[in-house]
Enzyme design. Structure first.
Site, PDB file in Angstrom:
ATOM      1  N   TYR A   3       0.841  -1.213   0.000  1.00  8.29           N
ATOM      2  CA  TYR A   3       0.000   0.000   0.000  1.00  8.29           C
ATOM      3  C   TYR A   3       0.876   1.265   0.000  1.00  8.29           C
ATOM      4  CZ  TYR A   3      -3.815  -3.083   1.723  1.00  8.29           C
ATOM      5  OH  TYR A   3      -4.746  -4.086   1.900  1.00  8.29           O
ATOM      6  N   ASN A  42     -17.775   8.504   7.831  1.00 10.03           N
ATOM      7  CA  ASN A  42     -17.680   7.070   8.119  1.00 10.03           C
ATOM      8  C   ASN A  42     -17.540   6.744   9.600  1.00 10.03           C
ATOM      9  OD1 ASN A  42     -17.841   6.875   5.394  1.00 10.03           O
ATOM     10  ND2 ASN A  42     -15.708   6.267   5.055  1.00 10.03           N
TER      11      ASN A  42
HETATM   12  N1  LIG Z   1      -6.645  -8.027   2.827  1.00  7.67           N
HETATM   13  C1  LIG Z   1      -6.875  -7.721   1.591  1.00  7.67           C
HETATM   14  O1  LIG Z   1      -6.603  -8.507   0.652  1.00  7.67           O
HETATM   15  C2  LIG Z   1      -7.517  -6.403   1.277  1.00  7.67           C
HETATM   16  C3  LIG Z   1      -8.053  -6.180  -0.004  1.00  7.67           C
HETATM   17  C4  LIG Z   1      -8.675  -4.957  -0.261  1.00  7.67           C
HETATM   18  C5  LIG Z   1      -8.737  -3.997   0.757  1.00  7.67           C
HETATM   19  N2  LIG Z   1      -8.171  -4.231   1.981  1.00  7.67           N
HETATM   20  C6  LIG Z   1      -8.201  -3.202   3.067  1.00  7.67           C
HETATM   21  O2  LIG Z   1      -9.550  -2.767   3.251  1.00  7.67           O
HETATM   22  C7  LIG Z   1      -9.621  -1.362   3.057  1.00  7.67           C
HETATM   23  C8  LIG Z   1     -10.982  -0.953   2.505  1.00  7.67           C
HETATM   24  O3  LIG Z   1     -11.236  -1.542   1.244  1.00  7.67           O
HETATM   25  P1  LIG Z   1     -11.090  -0.785  -0.155  1.00  7.67           P
HETATM   26  O4  LIG Z   1     -10.142   0.359  -0.034  1.00  7.67           O
HETATM   27  O5  LIG Z   1     -10.813  -1.838  -1.153  1.00  7.67           O
HETATM   28  O6  LIG Z   1     -12.555  -0.264  -0.487  1.00  7.67           O
HETATM   29  P2  LIG Z   1     -13.746   0.519   0.240  1.00  7.67           P
HETATM   30  O7  LIG Z   1     -13.370   0.910   1.621  1.00  7.67           O
HETATM   31  O8  LIG Z   1     -14.938  -0.320   0.004  1.00  7.67           O
HETATM   32  O9  LIG Z   1     -13.920   1.799  -0.683  1.00  7.67           O
HETATM   33  C9  LIG Z   1     -13.032   2.871  -0.723  1.00  7.67           C
HETATM   34  C10 LIG Z   1     -13.630   3.910  -1.656  1.00  7.67           C
HETATM   35  O10 LIG Z   1     -14.835   4.409  -1.088  1.00  7.67           O
HETATM   36  C11 LIG Z   1     -14.808   5.820  -1.078  1.00  7.67           C
HETATM   37  N3  LIG Z   1     -15.536   6.291   0.100  1.00  7.67           N
HETATM   38  C12 LIG Z   1     -15.135   6.244   1.383  1.00  7.67           C
HETATM   39  N4  LIG Z   1     -16.075   6.738   2.194  1.00  7.67           N
HETATM   40  C13 LIG Z   1     -17.103   7.136   1.407  1.00  7.67           C
HETATM   41  C14 LIG Z   1     -18.348   7.736   1.670  1.00  7.67           C
HETATM   42  N5  LIG Z   1     -18.732   8.023   2.909  1.00  7.67           N
HETATM   43  N6  LIG Z   1     -19.166   8.007   0.605  1.00  7.67           N
HETATM   44  C15 LIG Z   1     -18.792   7.703  -0.658  1.00  7.67           C
HETATM   45  N7  LIG Z   1     -17.608   7.133  -0.965  1.00  7.67           N
HETATM   46  C16 LIG Z   1     -16.763   6.830   0.062  1.00  7.67           C
HETATM   47  C17 LIG Z   1     -13.363   6.190  -1.034  1.00  7.67           C
HETATM   48  O11 LIG Z   1     -13.194   7.489  -1.584  1.00  7.67           O
HETATM   49  P3  LIG Z   1     -12.020   8.511  -1.135  1.00  7.67           P
HETATM   50  O12 LIG Z   1     -10.795   7.690  -0.899  1.00  7.67           O
HETATM   51  O13 LIG Z   1     -11.937   9.430  -2.281  1.00  7.67           O
HETATM   52  O14 LIG Z   1     -12.459   9.207   0.124  1.00  7.67           O
HETATM   53  C18 LIG Z   1     -12.739   5.105  -1.917  1.00  7.67           C
HETATM   54  O15 LIG Z   1     -12.881   5.431  -3.266  1.00  7.67           O
HETATM   55  C19 LIG Z   1      -8.431  -1.078   2.134  1.00  7.67           C
HETATM   56  O16 LIG Z   1      -8.093   0.285   2.091  1.00  7.67           O
HETATM   57  C20 LIG Z   1      -7.392  -1.969   2.734  1.00  7.67           C
HETATM   58  O17 LIG Z   1      -6.855  -1.380   3.920  1.00  7.67           O
HETATM   59  C21 LIG Z   1      -7.587  -5.438   2.256  1.00  7.67           C
END
Ligand SMILES: NC(=O)c1ccc[n+]([C@@H]2O[C@H](COP(=O)([O-])OP(=O)(O)OC[C@H]3O[C@@H](n4cnc5c(N)ncnc54)[C@H](OP(=O)(O)O)[C@@H]3O)[C@@H](O)[C@H]2O)c1
Length: 267
Positions: free
Chosen positions: A50, A235
Site C-alpha cells: 500500500y 464514516n
Molecule cells: N486483505 C486484503 O486482501 C484487502 C483487499 C482490499 C482492501 N483491503 C483493506 O480494506 C480497506 C478498505 O477496502 P477498499 O479500499 O478496497 O474499499 P472501500 O473501503 O470499500 O472503498 C473505498 C472507496 O470508497 C470511497 N468512500 C469512502 N467513504 C465514502 C463515503 N462516505 N461516501 C462515498 N464514498 C466513500 C473512497 O473514496 P475517497 O478515498 O476518495 O475518500 C474510496 O474510493 C483497504 O483500504 C485496505 O486497507 C484489504
C-alpha cells in the site's frame, strides 16, 4: 457502542470495532492518518504494497496518543519469510510492534503453514500482539490449525451486504475468529443501489454509513478507506443510529456473492 468500543479476540486482546483502510491512500498519508486520529479512529490497516507504512508510523508518533491506545494491522505477503518481513515492516513503520499481523493471502499451494510459524515466532518475540489471516476459506483455516494448533484471531475478507457468506460467519463465530470486512463500501460501485439508498434515506444516513453500520451490528469489523476528509468524518458518524431488524434482514438479503475485486476468495 461508540468509536472507543472494542471487540475481544480469542487471545483476550481487544480490537477497536471500526478501523481505517489505507489501500490507495494519497501520498499525504501522514496528514490523512493524523486527521483520522483526530476524528477518533484508532485502528489503521496497512500492507507493504500500500506504500502507507512510513506515513502511518509518522502519524502515530506525532499524535501524542499512547501507543497502547492505537491499533496497527499489517500483513506479510505469501512469498515473504514472515518473521523477517515482520521485522522489516516494523522498521519501515518505525514502530516496536504491530497489534495484528496477517497473512495477506494464502500461498499458491498449502495453507501457509511456514508463514504461520514465522508469525508465531514474531508474536513470541513481541513483534506483534496477535496474528491472523486474510482471504482464507474455512478449509484453509482448518488446515492451518491442524498443522500448528493455533487458531487465527482474525480473517480479513471482502464483506458487504452484496457479497458475504453466512457459512463463513457461522464458522468464525464458533471458532471465535473475528471477521474484518474489507471493500465493505464496494469500492463505491454499489453505493447507488436503490434498495440500499432507500434504507439509508429512512435513517437520514448515507449508503456508506449504512454499509458500515450493518457490519457493526453483525459483529464484523469494518475498515473503510477514505482519502477525503468529508468521507473520513462521515464514516465514523455511525454510532448515533441503529438499523432495525427488518432492514438488517433486508440488507443481509442483498447477498449475490458480489465482489468489487472480482471474486470472493473464501467462497
Ligand atoms: N486483505 C486484503 O486482501 C484487502 C483487499 C482490499 C482492501 N483491503 C483493506 O480494506 C480497506 C478498505 O477496502 P477498499 O479500499 O478496497 O474499499 P472501500 O473501503 O470499500 O472503498 C473505498 C472507496 O470508497 C470511497 N468512500 C469512502 N467513504 C465514502 C463515503 N462516505 N461516501 C462515498 N464514498 C466513500 C473512497 O473514496 P475517497 O478515498 O476518495 O475518500 C474510496 O474510493 C483497504 O483500504 C485496505 O486497507 C484489504
Amino acid at each position: 457502542m461508540d468509536p472507543n468500543t472494542e471487540i475481544s479476540l480469542h487471545t483476550g486482546s481487544k480490537m477497536p470495532v471500526l478501523g481505517l483502510g489505507t489501500w490507495q491512500l494519497t501520498d499525504d498519508t501522514t496528514e490523512t492518518i493524523t486527521a483520522a486520529l483526530n476524528l477518533g479512529y484508532r485502528m489503521i490497516d496497512t500492507a507493504s504494497d500500500y506504500g502507507t507504512q512510513p506515513g502511518i508510523g509518522e502519524a502515530f508518533r506525532r499524535s501524542g496518543i499512547e501507543r497502547s491506545a492505537l491499533y496497527l494491522v499489517a500483513k506479510v505477503e505469501e512469498t515473504d519469510d514472515a518473521y523477517e518481513a515482520t521485522r522489516q515492516y516494523l522498521s519501515e513503520l518505525q514502530l516496536d510492534y504491530a497489534d495484528l499481523m496477517l497473512i495477506h493471502r494464502p500461498p499458491r499451494t498449502g495453507a501457509g503453514e511456514e508463514l504461520w510459524r514465522g508469525l508465531l515466532r514474531a508474536r513470541e518475540e513481541g513483534l506483534t500482539r496477535d496474528i491472523g489471516v486474510s482471504n482464507y476459506s474455512v478449509e484453509l483455516i482448518e488446515a492451518l490449525m491442524r498443522a500448528t494448533g493455533e487458531v487465527p484471531t482474525v480473517n480479513q475478507i471482502e464483506w458487504s451486504p452484496f457479497g458475504h457468506s453466512e457459512a463463513m460467519l457461522q464458522y468464525a463465530t464458533e471458532r471465535k475468529i473475528v471477521i474484518q470486512a474489507y471493500s465493505l463500501l464496494t469500492r463505491t460501485k454499489r453505493l447507488d443501489d436503490k434498495r440500499l439508498s432507500g434504507i439509508a434515506a429512512k435513517y437520514g444516513k448515507s449508503p456508506a454509513q449504512v454499509l458500515i453500520r450493518w457490519n457493526l451490528q453483525r459483529g464484523t469489523v469494518p475498515i473503510p478507506k477514505a482519502n477525503q476528509r468529508g468521507h473520513l468524518e462521515e464514516n465514523i458518524r455511525v454510532f448515533d443510529f441503529e438499523i432495525g431488524e427488518e432492514d438488517m434482514a433486508a440488507l443481509t438479503g442483498l447477498n449475490e456473492r458480489y465482489s468489487s475485486l472480482g471474486t470472493l476468495p473464501y467462497m
